[in-house]
Design an enzyme around this catalytic site. Structure first.
Site, PDB file in Angstrom:
ATOM      1  N   ARG A  43       0.821  -1.220   0.000  1.00 26.98           N
ATOM      2  CA  ARG A  43       0.000   0.000   0.000  1.00 26.98           C
ATOM      3  C   ARG A  43       0.854   1.269   0.000  1.00 26.98           C
ATOM      4  O   ARG A  43       0.434   2.295  -0.552  1.00 26.98           O
ATOM      5  CB  ARG A  43      -0.946  -0.001   1.203  1.00 26.98           C
ATOM      6  CG  ARG A  43      -2.126  -0.928   0.958  1.00 26.98           C
ATOM      7  CD  ARG A  43      -3.101  -0.925   2.099  1.00 26.98           C
ATOM      8  NE  ARG A  43      -4.276  -1.721   1.759  1.00 26.98           N
ATOM      9  CZ  ARG A  43      -5.153  -2.147   2.637  1.00 26.98           C
ATOM     10  NH1 ARG A  43      -5.010  -1.867   3.913  1.00 26.98           N
ATOM     11  NH2 ARG A  43      -6.192  -2.859   2.241  1.00 26.98           N
ATOM     12  N   LYS A 204     -17.518 -18.544   4.418  1.00 25.56           N
ATOM     13  CA  LYS A 204     -18.932 -18.522   4.785  1.00 25.56           C
ATOM     14  C   LYS A 204     -19.834 -17.816   3.789  1.00 25.56           C
ATOM     15  O   LYS A 204     -19.544 -16.705   3.348  1.00 25.56           O
ATOM     16  CB  LYS A 204     -19.084 -17.813   6.134  1.00 25.56           C
ATOM     17  CG  LYS A 204     -18.571 -18.641   7.288  1.00 25.56           C
ATOM     18  CD  LYS A 204     -18.793 -17.872   8.566  1.00 25.56           C
ATOM     19  CE  LYS A 204     -18.442 -18.704   9.780  1.00 25.56           C
ATOM     20  NZ  LYS A 204     -18.519 -17.894  10.988  1.00 25.56           N
ATOM     21  N   GLY A 361      -8.560 -10.331   1.123  1.00 25.59           N
ATOM     22  CA  GLY A 361      -7.315 -10.602   1.837  1.00 25.59           C
ATOM     23  C   GLY A 361      -6.771 -11.995   1.572  1.00 25.59           C
ATOM     24  O   GLY A 361      -5.619 -12.168   1.150  1.00 25.59           O
ATOM     25  N   GLY A 384     -12.777  -4.691   2.515  1.00 25.92           N
ATOM     26  CA  GLY A 384     -14.192  -4.311   2.618  1.00 25.92           C
ATOM     27  C   GLY A 384     -14.689  -3.545   1.410  1.00 25.92           C
ATOM     28  O   GLY A 384     -15.792  -3.795   0.915  1.00 25.92           O
TER      29      GLY A 384
HETATM   30  P1  ADP Z   1     -11.244 -13.394   1.364  1.00 22.57           P
HETATM   31  O1  ADP Z   1     -10.420 -12.915   2.540  1.00 22.57           O
HETATM   32  O2  ADP Z   1     -10.425 -13.470   0.117  1.00 22.57           O
HETATM   33  O3  ADP Z   1     -12.509 -12.589   1.183  1.00 22.57           O
HETATM   34  P2  ADP Z   1     -12.520 -15.444   2.937  1.00 22.57           P
HETATM   35  O4  ADP Z   1     -12.001 -14.805   4.194  1.00 22.57           O
HETATM   36  O5  ADP Z   1     -13.964 -15.371   2.676  1.00 22.57           O
HETATM   37  O6  ADP Z   1     -11.696 -14.908   1.669  1.00 22.57           O
HETATM   38  O7  ADP Z   1     -12.169 -17.006   2.960  1.00 22.57           O
HETATM   39  C1  ADP Z   1     -10.908 -17.535   3.127  1.00 22.57           C
HETATM   40  C2  ADP Z   1     -10.927 -18.701   4.051  1.00 22.57           C
HETATM   41  O8  ADP Z   1     -11.814 -19.722   3.637  1.00 22.57           O
HETATM   42  C3  ADP Z   1      -9.565 -19.353   4.107  1.00 22.57           C
HETATM   43  O9  ADP Z   1      -9.063 -19.225   5.418  1.00 22.57           O
HETATM   44  C4  ADP Z   1      -9.824 -20.819   3.749  1.00 22.57           C
HETATM   45  O10 ADP Z   1      -9.084 -21.731   4.533  1.00 22.57           O
HETATM   46  C5  ADP Z   1     -11.288 -20.961   4.046  1.00 22.57           C
HETATM   47  N1  ADP Z   1     -11.876 -22.084   3.336  1.00 22.57           N
HETATM   48  C6  ADP Z   1     -11.957 -22.256   2.008  1.00 22.57           C
HETATM   49  N2  ADP Z   1     -12.529 -23.428   1.709  1.00 22.57           N
HETATM   50  C7  ADP Z   1     -12.799 -24.054   2.876  1.00 22.57           C
HETATM   51  C8  ADP Z   1     -13.396 -25.300   3.226  1.00 22.57           C
HETATM   52  N3  ADP Z   1     -13.824 -26.146   2.288  1.00 22.57           N
HETATM   53  N4  ADP Z   1     -13.521 -25.589   4.533  1.00 22.57           N
HETATM   54  C9  ADP Z   1     -13.086 -24.733   5.467  1.00 22.57           C
HETATM   55  N5  ADP Z   1     -12.524 -23.534   5.216  1.00 22.57           N
HETATM   56  C10 ADP Z   1     -12.384 -23.194   3.926  1.00 22.57           C
END
Ligand code: ADP
Ligand code: MG
Length: 403
Positions: A43, A204, A361, A384
């Site tokens: 950044r 999620k 992230g 965000g």
């Molecule tokens: P971002 O930060 O890119 O928006 P998220 O925070 O929504 O992404 O999701 C990332 C997390 O999702 C990672 O820590 C990864 O381990 C978890 N994840 C992905 N697939 C699974 C799964 N099948 N079961 C449990 N955790 C998962």
């Protein structure tokens, strides 16, 4: 297409004092000697071109940012002073730090400073008025500047004094990094080349419901992976065993699927999966059909047949938007689908067939892990703000810069 006021639209810069809003809220680590240091200066590097352009144009530059969550109190550990040297390193200019963001001291320091030095102001959130977008605080910030330039896309989903307040008062513009980001996002979701594919993964569904509901109206293919896919599979009556799954969202997931079908957005869910009994690196695992996951197993990745099918469909697409890893990429070998898809997207981008934009992230970490990030058309480091943009929301710090 929406146009944004840019630095050139401000007119002559000679002798003008320009307040640059940056996002210097960078990760800090502590070394063996207890010294704090910046662990990722992405950044800081991103704002250098804007600062150098302004200085070259003859402007006097002051940089402001928030750092951490001091919530209106002066918390010495959250001072921006430790960013002065890193900012100097990336710009090659002297950086003068001032332990204030407003007041006569700012004017005096600017007047006394060499023309091509940079004034770094103290953490904006030491003032309550920053997050409250208090007009008096915005006026105090604006009082020492002639122009305002925002180069902090990652802060533009917040209507704060330093993102919207000052922009209401001073002639304002998007900096080079913000301008580039806005053009890339517009190209990906505003008026994209079709077909468009969106990949949404991560942990999620509940955290990305608005993203999904917006995307089905905008893209041709919605590829759902990660933990999110489990919730959709369960909603379709599949037994996902011990997988991360939000069973209470089954109804919501079904209505998203029904709506997508109605609009003609093709949803891709895995048909084969990688399942394991433990959430840890190198846990014993097997590839299985989605129908055959055992009670004590967790789905930790999209299966190889499914990811190959997704890549085949991606080859027909012209635009890709990606947020959320396909599996638990932090623990091998459950990074397989994420890495395969990342490499395929990078190759299609390099050969000119695909415009690829990704953000989030963990997504950025996953694409770096796959050594694919550098070949993407655009990687957003905004968390965000990137998600709110994917949700189709108007970002106040962006709206205010529209020409
Ligand atoms: P971002 O930060 O890119 O928006 P998220 O925070 O929504 O992404 O999701 C990332 C997390 O999702 C990672 O820590 C990864 O381990 C978890 N994840 C992905 N697939 C699974 C799964 N099948 N079961 C449990 N955790 C998962
Ligand atoms: Mg995350």
């Amino acid at each position: 297409m929406a146009r944004f006021k840019n630095i050139d639209s401000l007119g002559a810069l000679t002798g003008k004092r320009v307040l640059v809003r940056a996002d210097l809220n960078v990760p800090i680590g502590t070394d063996e000697e207890g010294q704090k240091y910046v662990t990722d200066d992405t950044r800081i590097r991103s704002i250098a071109p804007t600062i150098l352009k302004l200085i070259k144009g003859g402007a006097k530059v002051m940089v402001c940012s928030h750092f951490g969550r001091p919530k209106g109190d002066v918390i010495p550990e959250m001072s921006l002073e430790i960013l002065a040297q890193p900012l100097s390193n990336v710009t090659g200019k002297a950086v003068v730090f001032l332990n204030e963001a407003t007041g006569d001291g700012v004017k005096e320091t600017l007047d006394a400073m060499e023309d091509d030095a940079i004034l770094l102001l103290e953490n904006l959130r030491f003032h309550e008025g920053e997050e409250a977008n208090d007009p008096d605080f915005a006026a105090a910030l604006a009082a020492n500047a002639d122009f305002f330039v925002s180069d902090a896309f990652s802060c533009s989903h917040r209507a704060h004094a330093s993102t919207v307040g000052v922009a209401n008062i001073l002639p304002s513009a998007a900096g080079l990094a913000l301008e580039k980001e806005l053009l890339a996002l517009e190209e990906a979701l505003g008026s994209p080349l079709r077909p468009v594919a969106a990949v949404v993964g991560g942990a999620k569904v509940s955290s990305k419901l608005d993203v999904l509901t917006n995307l089905i109206t905008r893209v041709d293919h919605l590829i759902i992976g990660g933990g999110m896919a489990n919730t959709f599979l369960a909603a379709e009556g599949i037994d996902v065993g011990s997988s991360l799954c939000e069973h209470d969202l089954a109804g919501t997931a079904r209505s998203i699927l029904a709506k997508a079908k109605e609009i003609g957005c093709k949803i891709h869910l895995p048909s084969d999966v990688v399942a394991a009994k433990e959430f840890k690196a190198h846990a014993e695992n097997r590839v299985t059909s989605k129908e055959d996951v055992q009670k004590d197993e967790m789905i930790l990745d999209v299966g190889p047949a499914s990811i190959d099918g997704i890549i085949t469909d991606l080859k027909d697409c012209k635009t890709l938007i990606w947020n959320g890893p396909m599996g638990a990429f932090e623990i091998e070998p459950f990074d397989m689908a994420t890495v395969k898809l990342a490499k395929a997207a990078a190759e299609l981008t390099t050969s000119g067939q695909l415009i690829s934009v990704a953000g989030g992230g963990d997504t950025v970490a996953a694409l770096n892990h796959a050594k694919a990030a550098d070949n993407f058309t655009h990687i957003s480091t905004a968390g965000g703000a990137f998600l709110e943009w994917m949700e189709g929301k108007k970002l106040p710090g962006v709206e205010i810069l529209k020409a």
